[in-house]
Enzyme design. Structure first.
Site, mmCIF file in Angstrom:
data_model
loop_
_atom_site.group_PDB
_atom_site.id
_atom_site.type_symbol
_atom_site.label_atom_id
_atom_site.label_comp_id
_atom_site.label_asym_id
_atom_site.label_seq_id
_atom_site.Cartn_x
_atom_site.Cartn_y
_atom_site.Cartn_z
ATOM 1 N N SER A 52 -14.301 -5.659 23.967
ATOM 2 C CA SER A 52 -15.707 -6.067 23.958
ATOM 3 C C SER A 52 -16.105 -6.607 22.579
ATOM 4 C CB SER A 52 -16.587 -4.885 24.385
ATOM 5 O OG SER A 52 -17.900 -5.283 24.661
ATOM 6 N N ASP A 222 -16.026 -8.252 35.789
ATOM 7 C CA ASP A 222 -16.676 -7.939 34.512
ATOM 8 C C ASP A 222 -17.972 -8.728 34.368
ATOM 9 O OD1 ASP A 222 -17.301 -7.378 31.828
ATOM 10 O OD2 ASP A 222 -15.183 -7.281 31.284
ATOM 11 N N HIS A 255 -15.802 -4.151 33.010
ATOM 12 C CA HIS A 255 -15.764 -3.927 31.565
ATOM 13 C C HIS A 255 -15.236 -2.536 31.177
ATOM 14 C CE1 HIS A 255 -16.915 -6.068 27.934
ATOM 15 N NE2 HIS A 255 -17.411 -4.959 27.422
#
Length: 279
Positions: A52, A222, A255
């Site tokens: 991320s 995601d 994610h």
């Protein structure tokens, strides 16, 4: 607060200056210092694994040809670079409604997702049409495929951690503009003061060295690292040397699966470690 040559070397978290940073400073100072410390202690070049925001920091650094000589390779999981097509209802609505800016104007320098002010604003967002916060984690990250409820419970005992409100403003600017630029002070004179030009400089992903070994993995579910945004990043890497770029696509991953998925060890980390061993 210690002082050296009249400048503070330590600032307490309850002082506004402690939170006066965005990921620009993580690129310029924190990541270089971390890698330098690892090298000083081990005498070796490390592999880098980012998830991320950790991928954005690395990519921005690589685009300026920083740190490349201090690394053997880098793994980018749920890569964040371009975020203009992000589909996360919570993140998108927060950016579009200037949530972070509102907190900043209220004098809140620390963005604490567990704090009263942020919780109140999130509740307001959750009332908006098209935003379902019944499952807050999935509303933010996308529909994760492979999380056990027990690990989610452990995660939520400790996360999400605080960051600077200024950093959240920076990310919101990226979502609204669809660009990868330094922090915009929304004032030409302030931008000139910090950058010597009226607009914040862009980070150029095409300038990432073509021979830097990269392992990149992204997920079809995601909502933060959206497939279409990742495709823009991959387009920027189209001239990368073929044997230096490994791209993995997991159709079912969102994610949080990348750090908590019960099958991540087998489907993600085994090929990642195999990649590292080749470098």
């Amino acid at each position: 607060m210690d002082m050296m040559c009249g400048l503070p070397t330590r600032v307490e978290p309850n002082i506004a200056a402690f939170w006066d940073w965005t990921w620009d400073e993580l690129v310029a100072y924190d990541l270089p210092a971390t890698l330098q410390h690892v090298h000083d202690q081990t005498g070796q070049k490390p592999h880098y694994v980012g998830h991320s925001l950790g991928t954005l920091i690395a990519l921005a650094s690589f685009s300026k040809d920083q740190l490349v000589n201090k690394l053997r390779s880098a793994a980018l999981l749920s890569p964040i670079a371009y975020v203009g097509q992000m589909t996360s209802p919570l993140a998108k609505n927060a950016a579009d409604n200037f949530l972070a800016e509102a907190l900043y104007w209220l004098g809140l320098d620390e963005f604490d997702p567990r704090g009263e002010a942020v919780v109140k604003l999130l509740k307001n967002i959750c009332k908006k049409p098209g935003v379902d916060c019944t499952n807050l984690l999935n509303s933010f990250t996308g529909q994760n495929c492979c999380l056990k409820s027990s690990i989610v419970d452990v995660f939520l005992e400790h996360e999400p951690q605080a960051t600077s409100t200024k950093n959240m403003i920076h990310v919101a600017q990226m979502i609204r503009e669809g660009t990868i630029a330094m922090y915009d002070y929304n004032n030409e004179e302030e931008n000139k003061k910090h950058y010597g030009q009226p607009n914040p400089p862009l980070y150029n992903m095409t300038s990432i060295p073509h021979d830097l070994p990269l392992f990149l993995s992204y997920g079809g579910a995601d909502a933060l690292s959206d497939v279409n945004d990742v495709k823009l990043l991959l387009e920027s890497l189209k001239d990368h040397e073929g044997d230096k770029l490994v791209v993995q696509y997991r159709q079912d991953y969102a994610h949080a699966d990348y750090v908590m998925g019960e099958n991540a060890g087998q489907v993600l980390y085994e090929p990642l470690m195999a990649f590292f061993k080749l470098q």
